[in-house]
Design a protein around this motif. Structure first.
Motif, PDB file in Angstrom:
ATOM      1  N   THR A 227       0.834  -1.200   0.000  1.00 48.37           N
ATOM      2  CA  THR A 227       0.000   0.000   0.000  1.00 48.37           C
ATOM      3  C   THR A 227       0.869   1.251   0.000  1.00 48.37           C
ATOM      4  N   ALA A 228       1.853   1.264   0.869  1.00 47.61           N
ATOM      5  CA  ALA A 228       2.717   2.430   1.006  1.00 47.61           C
ATOM      6  C   ALA A 228       3.518   2.715  -0.254  1.00 47.61           C
ATOM      7  N   ALA A 229       3.832   1.676  -1.021  1.00 52.64           N
ATOM      8  CA  ALA A 229       4.682   1.837  -2.199  1.00 52.64           C
ATOM      9  C   ALA A 229       4.075   2.759  -3.249  1.00 52.64           C
ATOM     10  N   THR A 230       2.770   2.973  -3.191  1.00 52.57           N
ATOM     11  CA  THR A 230       2.115   3.894  -4.123  1.00 52.57           C
ATOM     12  C   THR A 230       2.472   5.343  -3.823  1.00 52.57           C
ATOM     13  N   TYR A 231       2.809   5.619  -2.554  1.00 50.54           N
ATOM     14  CA  TYR A 231       2.980   7.000  -2.116  1.00 50.54           C
ATOM     15  C   TYR A 231       4.348   7.331  -1.526  1.00 50.54           C
ATOM     16  N   ALA A 232       5.022   6.344  -0.966  1.00 52.41           N
ATOM     17  CA  ALA A 232       6.185   6.649  -0.131  1.00 52.41           C
ATOM     18  C   ALA A 232       7.409   5.823  -0.481  1.00 52.41           C
ATOM     19  N   VAL A 233       8.541   6.510  -0.625  1.00 53.08           N
ATOM     20  CA  VAL A 233       9.826   5.836  -0.746  1.00 53.08           C
ATOM     21  C   VAL A 233      10.450   5.795   0.642  1.00 53.08           C
ATOM     22  N   ASP A 259       5.517  13.181  -2.438  1.00 54.15           N
ATOM     23  CA  ASP A 259       6.624  12.786  -1.557  1.00 54.15           C
ATOM     24  C   ASP A 259       6.534  13.397  -0.161  1.00 54.15           C
ATOM     25  N   MET A 260       5.332  13.584   0.343  1.00 53.51           N
ATOM     26  CA  MET A 260       5.189  14.059   1.716  1.00 53.51           C
ATOM     27  C   MET A 260       5.583  12.974   2.716  1.00 53.51           C
ATOM     28  N   HIS A 261       5.563  11.738   2.289  1.00 53.24           N
ATOM     29  CA  HIS A 261       6.016  10.620   3.110  1.00 53.24           C
ATOM     30  C   HIS A 261       7.250  10.018   2.455  1.00 53.24           C
ATOM     31  N   GLY A 262       8.388  10.065   3.131  1.00 50.74           N
ATOM     32  CA  GLY A 262       9.591   9.448   2.614  1.00 50.74           C
ATOM     33  C   GLY A 262      10.333  10.282   1.588  1.00 50.74           C
ATOM     34  N   ASN A 263      11.247   9.636   0.891  1.00 49.70           N
ATOM     35  CA  ASN A 263      12.183  10.203  -0.088  1.00 49.70           C
ATOM     36  C   ASN A 263      13.296  10.959   0.632  1.00 49.70           C
ATOM     37  N   VAL A 264      13.077  12.206   1.069  1.00 52.85           N
ATOM     38  CA  VAL A 264      14.016  12.867   1.978  1.00 52.85           C
ATOM     39  C   VAL A 264      13.231  13.540   3.093  1.00 52.85           C
ATOM     40  N   TRP A 265      13.868  13.627   4.263  1.00 50.19           N
ATOM     41  CA  TRP A 265      13.286  14.409   5.348  1.00 50.19           C
ATOM     42  C   TRP A 265      13.167  15.863   4.891  1.00 50.19           C
ATOM     43  N   GLU A 266      12.198  16.602   5.450  1.00 49.12           N
ATOM     44  CA  GLU A 266      11.982  17.989   5.052  1.00 49.12           C
ATOM     45  C   GLU A 266      12.026  18.903   6.276  1.00 49.12           C
ATOM     46  N   TRP A 267      12.790  19.979   6.156  1.00 48.59           N
ATOM     47  CA  TRP A 267      12.901  20.931   7.256  1.00 48.59           C
ATOM     48  C   TRP A 267      11.617  21.734   7.441  1.00 48.59           C
ATOM     49  N   ALA A 268      11.193  21.880   8.696  1.00 46.42           N
ATOM     50  CA  ALA A 268      10.133  22.811   9.083  1.00 46.42           C
ATOM     51  C   ALA A 268      10.746  23.817  10.034  1.00 46.42           C
ATOM     52  N   SER A 269      10.203  25.012  10.086  1.00 44.49           N
ATOM     53  CA  SER A 269      10.860  26.104  10.812  1.00 44.49           C
ATOM     54  C   SER A 269      10.775  25.987  12.316  1.00 44.49           C
ATOM     55  N   ASP A 270       9.893  25.116  12.827  1.00 42.32           N
ATOM     56  CA  ASP A 270       9.731  24.988  14.275  1.00 42.32           C
ATOM     57  C   ASP A 270       9.182  23.606  14.587  1.00 42.32           C
ATOM     58  N   GLY A 271       9.048  23.337  15.880  1.00 42.05           N
ATOM     59  CA  GLY A 271       8.604  22.016  16.301  1.00 42.05           C
ATOM     60  C   GLY A 271       7.124  21.838  16.464  1.00 42.05           C
ATOM     61  N   GLY A 272       6.335  22.861  16.161  1.00 41.84           N
ATOM     62  CA  GLY A 272       4.882  22.747  16.270  1.00 41.84           C
ATOM     63  C   GLY A 272       4.279  23.801  17.166  1.00 41.84           C
ATOM     64  N   THR A 273       5.008  24.178  18.196  1.00 35.45           N
ATOM     65  CA  THR A 273       4.561  25.243  19.107  1.00 35.45           C
ATOM     66  C   THR A 273       5.686  26.254  19.266  1.00 35.45           C
ATOM     67  N   GLY A 274       6.370  26.526  18.169  1.00 40.69           N
ATOM     68  CA  GLY A 274       7.544  27.369  18.235  1.00 40.69           C
ATOM     69  C   GLY A 274       8.770  26.513  18.505  1.00 40.69           C
ATOM     70  N   GLY A 275       9.855  27.148  18.906  1.00 36.47           N
ATOM     71  CA  GLY A 275      11.048  26.404  19.234  1.00 36.47           C
ATOM     72  C   GLY A 275      11.901  26.088  18.027  1.00 36.47           C
ATOM     73  N   ALA A 276      12.784  25.114  18.209  1.00 39.12           N
ATOM     74  CA  ALA A 276      13.797  24.796  17.213  1.00 39.12           C
ATOM     75  C   ALA A 276      13.199  24.144  15.976  1.00 39.12           C
ATOM     76  N   TRP A 284      13.964   7.815   2.495  1.00 37.13           N
ATOM     77  CA  TRP A 284      14.141   6.513   1.855  1.00 37.13           C
ATOM     78  C   TRP A 284      14.913   5.541   2.747  1.00 37.13           C
ATOM     79  N   ALA A 285      15.711   6.079   3.674  1.00 37.71           N
ATOM     80  CA  ALA A 285      16.534   5.233   4.530  1.00 37.71           C
ATOM     81  C   ALA A 285      15.901   4.969   5.886  1.00 37.71           C
ATOM     82  N   ALA A 286      14.779   5.600   6.191  1.00 39.13           N
ATOM     83  CA  ALA A 286      14.104   5.425   7.474  1.00 39.13           C
ATOM     84  C   ALA A 286      12.896   4.517   7.299  1.00 39.13           C
ATOM     85  N   ASN A 287      12.445   3.918   8.390  1.00 42.88           N
ATOM     86  CA  ASN A 287      11.308   3.006   8.264  1.00 42.88           C
ATOM     87  C   ASN A 287       9.996   3.766   8.100  1.00 42.88           C
ATOM     88  N   LEU A 288       8.961   3.056   7.680  1.00 45.71           N
ATOM     89  CA  LEU A 288       7.687   3.670   7.318  1.00 45.71           C
ATOM     90  C   LEU A 288       7.038   4.386   8.491  1.00 45.71           C
TER      91      LEU A 288
END
Length: 317
Positions: A227-233, A259-276, A284-288
């Motif tokens: 299932t995942a192979a349709t969307y995620a590397v 490619d929102m799931h997998g391929n390469v990690w993507e930088w976001a400007s904060d952790g969700g509530t501000g911060g780093a 592609w190298a991390a698990n599903l």
């Protein structure tokens, strides 16, 4: 099926070697189409026709049709309108063996319509931005990733840029924005914006992945590689091929984002509530399970990681 309990998802088991940084190792033609007014904040239940492309050299923004891998070009970045709205997003960074945040969900709102990259920033895009910005950053940072054979050694203008730190991204877009080529600027998405878009926008799926409608399903089914192979590397779907795939190679999510799931990690400007800043989406190298919409990985923003890339937002100045 046994699924291990993980913290912050296992980032690829290697840190990058990039200019000025030592490392350690452990592990997708607009022609003369009309300009688009991004100052419009109208919401829409459909995004049909709400697509734009940025010419990197000139800063010109044009209206385009639905983006696909066929439109990927080094000199243009394609964007999709993400309507504002509310959704249930991850409340914490610890992802359990169920693929959910240990802190559950929280209602979050994206109050302003935004344009998010349809694809991860490509190597061709990165080189064009460096040139247009007059930046002294490495034009090909992926060539500094070692061992290249262990992390793909993928060099292709249509492949995602990788081996980049958040500091490098911020420096590059600041330089490009500083040229003031047009009334538009580039920036990183916030963590809330990224996850909202990954899940499919307002009133979207509550699943762990964009292809999963709810979290009530069996986690083994959600993690089914077929299932995942349709969307995620990711590790389970990558097979024997090492490294990221060209952008837009797989199916898009409900908003038309690839490619929102997998391929390469993507930088976001904060952790969700501000911060780093954090990395989102897995690689592609991390698990599903690391590629769930709610997962986030807190890492040093100054270090270019072997499997870290970026997806940008286009905003009015």
């Amino acid at each position: 099926m046994t699924i291990s309990f993980i913290r912050h998802a296992p980032l690829v088991a290697a840190v990058v070697l990039a200019v000025g940084c030592s490392s350690s190792s452990s592990e997708d033609k607009t022609g003369s189409e009309p300009s688009v007014d991004l100052t419009q904040s109208q919401d829409s239940t459909t995004i049909d026709g709400n697509y734009a492309a940025l010419d990197i050299a000139s800063g010109e923004v044009t209206v385009t049709t639905v983006p696909s891998a066929a439109v990927v070009a080094a000199d243009k970045i394609h964007f999709v309108r993400i309507p504002s709205g509310a959704a249930q997003l991850s409340a914490g960074d610890l992802i359990t063996e169920t693929g959910e945040s240990s802190a559950g969900r929280t209602d979050q709102t994206v109050g302003t319509t935004l344009f998010l990259g349809a694809f991860e920033l490509t190597q061709g895009n990165w080189k064009a931005l460096v040139e247009a910005a007059g930046s002294n950053l490495p034009a090909e940072p992926w060539n500094n990733v070692v061992p290249g054979t262990g992390f793909g050694g993928v060099v292709d203008d249509a492949a995602p840029a990788y081996g980049i730190s958040e500091d490098m991204v911020q420096s590059l877009i600041a330089s490009w924005n500083g040229r003031q080529l047009s009334g538009y600027a580039l920036r990183l998405p916030t963590s809330v914006e990224w996850e909202y878009a990954s899940r499919g926008g307002g009133g979207s799926s509550t699943g762990r992945f964009s292809w999963e409608s709810t979290t009530t399903g069996n986690i083994e089914d959600a993690l089914d590689p077929d299932t995942a192979a349709t969307y995620a590397v990711v590790r389970e779907t990558a097979g024997s091929t090492v490294g990221p795939r060209t952008v837009g190679s797989l199916a898009a999510n409900p908003l038309g984002l690839y490619d929102m799931h997998g391929n390469v990690w993507e930088w976001a400007s904060d952790g969700g509530t501000g911060g780093a800043p954090v990395l989102r989406g897995g690689s592609w190298a991390a698990n599903l399970i690391s590629a769930t919409s709610g997962n986030r990985f807190f890492v040093a923003q100054s270090v270019p990681y072997a499997t870290a890339g970026v997806r940008l937002v286009l905003a009015p100045r």
